[in-house]
Enzyme design. Structure first.
Site, mmCIF file in Angstrom:
data_model
loop_
_atom_site.group_PDB
_atom_site.id
_atom_site.type_symbol
_atom_site.label_atom_id
_atom_site.label_comp_id
_atom_site.label_asym_id
_atom_site.label_seq_id
_atom_site.Cartn_x
_atom_site.Cartn_y
_atom_site.Cartn_z
ATOM 1 N N TYR A 157 0.840 -1.201 0.000
ATOM 2 C CA TYR A 157 0.000 0.000 0.000
ATOM 3 C C TYR A 157 0.872 1.247 0.000
ATOM 4 O O TYR A 157 0.626 2.205 -0.749
ATOM 5 C CB TYR A 157 -0.917 -0.017 1.221
ATOM 6 C CG TYR A 157 -1.774 1.216 1.361
ATOM 7 C CD1 TYR A 157 -2.903 1.398 0.566
ATOM 8 C CD2 TYR A 157 -1.462 2.202 2.299
ATOM 9 C CE1 TYR A 157 -3.695 2.527 0.695
ATOM 10 C CE2 TYR A 157 -2.241 3.336 2.425
ATOM 11 C CZ TYR A 157 -3.354 3.493 1.629
ATOM 12 O OH TYR A 157 -4.125 4.623 1.752
ATOM 13 N N LYS A 161 1.014 4.346 -2.847
ATOM 14 C CA LYS A 161 0.787 5.746 -2.528
ATOM 15 C C LYS A 161 2.013 6.606 -2.847
ATOM 16 O O LYS A 161 1.885 7.749 -3.306
ATOM 17 C CB LYS A 161 0.401 5.890 -1.052
ATOM 18 C CG LYS A 161 -1.000 5.426 -0.753
ATOM 19 C CD LYS A 161 -2.005 6.177 -1.604
ATOM 20 C CE LYS A 161 -3.426 5.817 -1.263
ATOM 21 N NZ LYS A 161 -4.392 6.565 -2.079
#
Length: 294
Positions: A157, A161
């Site tokens: 994740y 990002k």
């Protein structure tokens, strides 16, 4: 030539999420807010409040093109604000809050995560940039503190990002000749339903991190201190409506201390802090014992 209405398109407006709060806030401020939900996703929460919505899957080229055609007719070819919020679509429930150590990651699963978190915003900009240029509008990409700090169990994740952040930085430069602004929101923890989808995840059998199995289980079942999604939406919308929004806008739980340390501390400060917070010494001791007994 002035226009009577301004239009804001927000992707990923499922019930209980950030997107829903954002379209409500834009509407409250007199902006014609347009929401998207996944095809076959419940949209009653949007219909009940009178918000215009369309189905959209940001991972599907034809879906994005179809939405552009509908919006071009609705807005007469203008789009003042595009909010790329569809970062954790319910299309991939196994990826919602995908929590796992880097070496135990299912790479094929993460490939789908990047389709949503990175390639989705890229696809939206690719097809909607003309409408944004016509309006001298603003692109809002919803980033995360995870893209700034090496938060444990979040390598995949975090990487998605970080990729979005750097894409946004270059996009901001390249769109500047057209007076299109790019706002990257560095989000802290916001009160949504995301973490609930990950509570049953466990470390795989035989993982080098097996000594942390209980810690890991407690981590995915935690109830963190969060910022209200409506408070978050109010601040993001305010920033996006400014004539010159900040390049990076930090908001949400924990962003204050993280921003300070990121700016003024040495780069490996996070290694020191997270090593202790996540009890990595348990892993080290177990590894050394195993080697000694081998």
């Amino acid at each position: 030539m002035s226009r009577d209405k301004k239009f804001a398109l927000v992707t990923g407006c499922g019930k209980g999420g950030i997107g829903e709060a954002l379209v409500q806030e834009y509407t409250r401020r007199g902006i014609f807010a347009i929401a998207t939900v996944l095809p076959n996703e419940n949209s009653d929460h949007l219909t009940a409040t009178g918000i215009t919505w369309f189905p959209l899957d940001v991972t599907n080229e034809e879906s994005v093109i179809s939405l552009k055609e509908k919006l071009s007719s609705l807005t007469d070819g203008y789009l003042d604000i595009l909010v790329n919020n569809a970062v954790m679509l319910t299309l991939y429930r196994d990826l919602l809050g995908y929590t796992m150590t880097a070496i135990d990651t299912d790479v094929e699963a993460v490939r789908r995560m990047f389709e949503v978190n990175v390639f989705g915003p890229m696809r939206m900009v690719r097809h909607f940039h003309g409408m944004l240029i016509e309006a001298a509008g603003t692109i809002v990409n919803i980033g995360s503190i995870g893209g700034v700090v090496p938060y444990m169990y979040g390598a995949s994740y975090n990487a998605s990002k970080a990729a979005l952040h750097h894409y946004s930085n270059t996009l901001r430069l390249e769109m500047s000749p057209f007076n299109v602004k790019v706002l990257t929101v560095i989000s802290g923890e916001v009160g949504t339903n995301i973490l609930k989808n990950d509570v049953h995840r466990e470390l795989p059998e035989g993982s080098y991190y097996e000594p942390l199995a209980d810690d890991f289980r407690n981590h995915v079942q935690r109830t963190p201190k969060t910022t209200s999604r409506f408070e978050y939406a109010s601040k993001v919308v305010s920033q996006s409506l400014r004539p010159s929004p900040a390049p990076w806008f930090w908001t949400g739980s924990a962003t204050g201390i993280i921003r300070f340390l990121d700016m003024f501390a040495w780069r490996t400060i996070w290694d020191f802090l997270f090593y202790r917070e996540f009890n990595l010494n348990k892993v080290r001791e177990a590894h050394l014992t195993k080697k000694k007994n081998a």
